[in-house]
Motif scaffolding. Structure first.
Motif, PDB file in Angstrom:
ATOM      1  N   PHE A 197      -2.018  -2.848   6.160  1.00  0.00           N
ATOM      2  CA  PHE A 197      -2.021  -3.373   7.524  1.00  0.00           C
ATOM      3  C   PHE A 197      -1.788  -2.213   8.499  1.00  0.00           C
ATOM      4  CE2 PHE A 197      -0.569  -6.701   4.699  1.00  0.00           C
ATOM      5  CZ  PHE A 197      -1.285  -7.812   5.106  1.00  0.00           C
ATOM      6  N   LYS A 198      -2.754  -1.914   9.300  1.00  0.00           N
ATOM      7  CA  LYS A 198      -2.646  -0.780  10.211  1.00  0.00           C
ATOM      8  C   LYS A 198      -1.474  -0.971  11.172  1.00  0.00           C
ATOM      9  CE  LYS A 198      -5.588   2.311  12.889  1.00  0.00           C
ATOM     10  NZ  LYS A 198      -6.989   2.551  13.342  1.00  0.00           N
ATOM     11  N   GLY A 199      -0.607   0.036  11.223  1.00  0.00           N
ATOM     12  CA  GLY A 199       0.545  -0.010  12.120  1.00  0.00           C
ATOM     13  C   GLY A 199       1.792  -0.593  11.514  1.00  0.00           C
ATOM     14  N   VAL A 200       1.688  -1.210  10.337  1.00  0.00           N
ATOM     15  CA  VAL A 200       2.850  -1.816   9.673  1.00  0.00           C
ATOM     16  C   VAL A 200       3.330  -0.872   8.581  1.00  0.00           C
ATOM     17  CG1 VAL A 200       3.720  -3.767   8.348  1.00  0.00           C
ATOM     18  CG2 VAL A 200       2.058  -4.149  10.182  1.00  0.00           C
ATOM     19  N   ARG A 201       4.602  -0.541   8.591  1.00  0.00           N
ATOM     20  CA  ARG A 201       5.173   0.381   7.612  1.00  0.00           C
ATOM     21  C   ARG A 201       6.281  -0.297   6.823  1.00  0.00           C
ATOM     22  NH1 ARG A 201       4.040   5.987   8.318  1.00  0.00           N
ATOM     23  NH2 ARG A 201       2.550   6.309  10.019  1.00  0.00           N
TER      24      ARG A 201
END
Length: 625
Positions: A197-201
């Motif tokens: 998920f782009k932006g989720v770490r």
């Protein structure tokens, strides 16, 4: 054990109650016993409760200290909470109002600040709001048994036990992180803190983070695996005796529960030893095993069913034993729902684990597993021969070649669509791999150093991936899984044990394809020597001497036989969402190789199916129902 989520509006805007409620509902499966929320202007914390300790209302969360200046939302178990509570009460500065382990977190933070997390022996992830400092404090346990994800864009900071809680916030965009995708199709895992998920770490294990408006988030590592480069001299008998003591202590610690508790039971030493100690303490308890229909299996897969050995062990230990059998069609039946729960794709073909967790959840709310024993004590000897034989300057590259489980660097131009490759080139996976190994902080001059580096990598990457998946599949059924091998004292001891007491050098000479999980079974009993010796004090020799066997379905045969129509319907259709990212001709070529029987691509096919359903779930709507 529960689910958590929350929001801090860094621009000072108030948190919307409807948004926080929507986030919390997305993880309702993690806590069917209750829910709670707290909002104070720009801060909101929420919680889903799976009641294990202190089943009364005093155990509800979010939980606060006496004056309300510290609040916590927490998922996990602190196994030494009673000792910490006694220490805090002895100061005369803290008053407890519950019998819950949660309350130790708020008072511990009051007393010790950030260092409080270093005192915890447990499996946990929590978020704590310090209203005096206007600071959010997040922490995750040493080993990464409980995940904690976050998203921030400078205006807001959003966190949750699962990504789907974060995605429920209307200001979180959806997109695929190509760097993470590159990692996944290299390692069948993501080794950095990225997610698909782009932006989720993902907050790394053994770390805490602080978040304050107007400042960049601060990430701090408070613990890591540290193998002793000059281990103390130990005799096998002495080491085995101490390991047995620590093991029994760890299992006993993790039996604390006010609800029914059981054990996963294969036919192996690790789960059998845990079950034996639990049985001594609790009396008769439930155990659970999963088997496979092998009527269409062939070759090595004919040994995959562990039910007979598990039944024999259950009879020996005297447990109330339950089992179920999986057939080829069971994977396709559960895959859409399974991937919705898993969401953060990682190692392993986990649908068998999903089914056995569902079975266990019908009888108990807590289950003990043998996770961690192999990675701590060298249970995969066929993986370590590079550490024994590779020169120091070639070790990292050699070991990297082995861990390219899905697609090699040479094949990536053939796998990924051309327009994606430029962005992926800025995230070379060898550098990702090397950064993990460098964390071991070992000189790599001796074979022992290099084998310890192998073990370090497996603990940090392979085991962590398994733990993330285990969290998802158990909580999908409102079930808490505990891992006694991942006890602070036991792990600290394991890191001091010399390699010579873990591995037989003769077991380190065979190269094995990870797709063919039993190719070297004759050598697979050469690992975990000290653990076998320790467990021989409670397990018969035919159990402790048994070769390592992974928990795997006969997918290689099923992907050529009963499941082939399902595989083809998803992966040979060029309109499938995966082909926005992957080249059809490469995928078709690998499918042809597998169905012809020339090469076993079971891990690659499973990963393709998983990514396909990941895209359908999270990029093209919700198919949970």
């Amino acid at each position: 054990m529960c689910g958590i989520c929350g929001v801090v509006q860094l621009n000072g805007e108030p948190v919307q109650a409807a948004t926080l409620d929507r986030m919390n509902k997305e993880i309702a499966h993690r806590g069917p016993d209750g829910h709670g929320a707290w909002i104070d202007g720009p801060v909101g914390l929420a919680h889903r409760r799976l009641a294990i300790i202190d089943l009364t209302e005093t155990g509800r969360q979010p939980m606060r200290n006496e004056d309300g200046s510290v609040l916590v939302t927490y998922s996990g178990e602190i196994y030494n909470f009673r000792e910490l509570r006694a220490e805090l009460e002895a100061t005369g500065r803290h008053t407890f109002h519950s019998q819950s382990d949660t309350e130790v977190l708020v008072h511990g933070y009051e007393e010790w600040g950030e260092e409080s997390v270093c005192k915890l022996n447990g499996h946990f992830a929590y978020a704590l709001w310090d209203s005096r400092r206007r600071r959010l404090f997040l922490a995750r346990d040493r080993f990464g048994t409980r995940p904690l994800y976050y998203f921030t864009d400078g205006t807001r900071f959003i966190f949750g036990s699962e990504v789907k809680a974060i995605l429920a916030h209307p200001d979180v965009p959806r997109g695929v992180d190509l760097a993470a995708l590159n990692e996944y199709f290299t390692f069948q895992n993501v080794l950095t803190d990225l997610t698909l998920f782009k932006g989720v770490r993902l907050l790394p294990p053994g770390c805490w983070m602080s978040v304050e408006a107007g400042k960049a988030p601060v990430l701090h590592r408070y613990w890591d695996y540290r193998f002793d480069p000059d281990p103390p001299k130990m005799e096998m008998g002495e080491a085995a005796g101490e390991l047995q003591r620590l093991f029994r202590q760890a299992v006993t610690r993790q039996l604390m529960s006010e609800v029914p508790l059981g054990c996963y039971l294969s036919g192996g030493m690790d789960s059998g030893s845990i079950t034996a100690v639990a049985r001594e303490n609790l009396g008769r308890l439930c155990t659970f095993t999963l088997g496979f229909d092998l009527s269409s299996a062939s070759g090595l897969e004919l040994g995959f069913d562990e039910r007979e050995r598990a039944e024999a062990l259950s009879n020996l230990i005297k447990t109330e034993h339950y089992e179920m059998v999986l057939h080829a069609g069971d994977m396709e039946q559960v895959l859409p729902q399974l991937i919705w729960h898993v969401e953060d794709l990682r190692v392993g073909q986990c649908y068998p684990n999903y089914y056995v967790a569902r079975l266990a959840s019908k009888f108990v709310k807590v289950v003990l597993s043998g996770a961690g024993g192999d990675e701590l004590f060298g249970g995969y000897p066929w993986r370590y021969y590079r550490g024994l034989n590779a020169p120091p300057d070639q070790f990292q590259r050699s070991y990297y070649d082995f861990w390219q489980r899905l697609v090699s660097d040479e094949d990536k131009q053939r796998l990924f669509r051309g327009e994606l490759q430029g962005e992926m080139s800025h995230h070379p996976t060898f550098e990702v791999f090397r950064s993990v190994l460098d964390g071991a902080n070992l000189p790599l001059e001796s074979a022992e150093d290099r084998i310890n580096a192998c073990l370090y990598f497996e603990l940090k990457a392979f085991l962590h991936g398994l733990l993330v998946i285990e969290d998802r599949i158990s909580f999908a059924h409102g079930l808490e899984t505990r891992a006694p091998f991942l006890d602070n004292d036991l792990v600290d001891f394991a890191l001091r044990v010399p390699v010579s007491l873990k591995l037989d050098p003769e077991s380190l000479v065979t190269e094995v394809d990870e797709d063919d999980v039993l190719k070297s079974r004759m050598r697979a009993s050469g690992g975990k020597l000290v653990l076998r010796e320790a467990m021989s004090m409670s397990m018969p020799a035919h159990v402790t001497g048994r070769a390592k066997q992974g928990f795997s379905a006969p997918d290689a045969s099923w992907f050529r036989g009963e499941s082939i129509d399902y595989v083809n319907s998803l992966l040979r259709d060029t309109r499938s969402p995966i082909y926005e990212f992957l080249k059809p001709e490469y995928v078709m070529g690998r499918l042809d190789e597998h169905t012809s029987g020339h090469i076993n691509h079971r891990l690659f096919i499973w990963s393709l199916l998983s990514f396909e359903w990941w895209l359908r779930n999270f990029a093209s709507g919700d198919v949970r129902n």
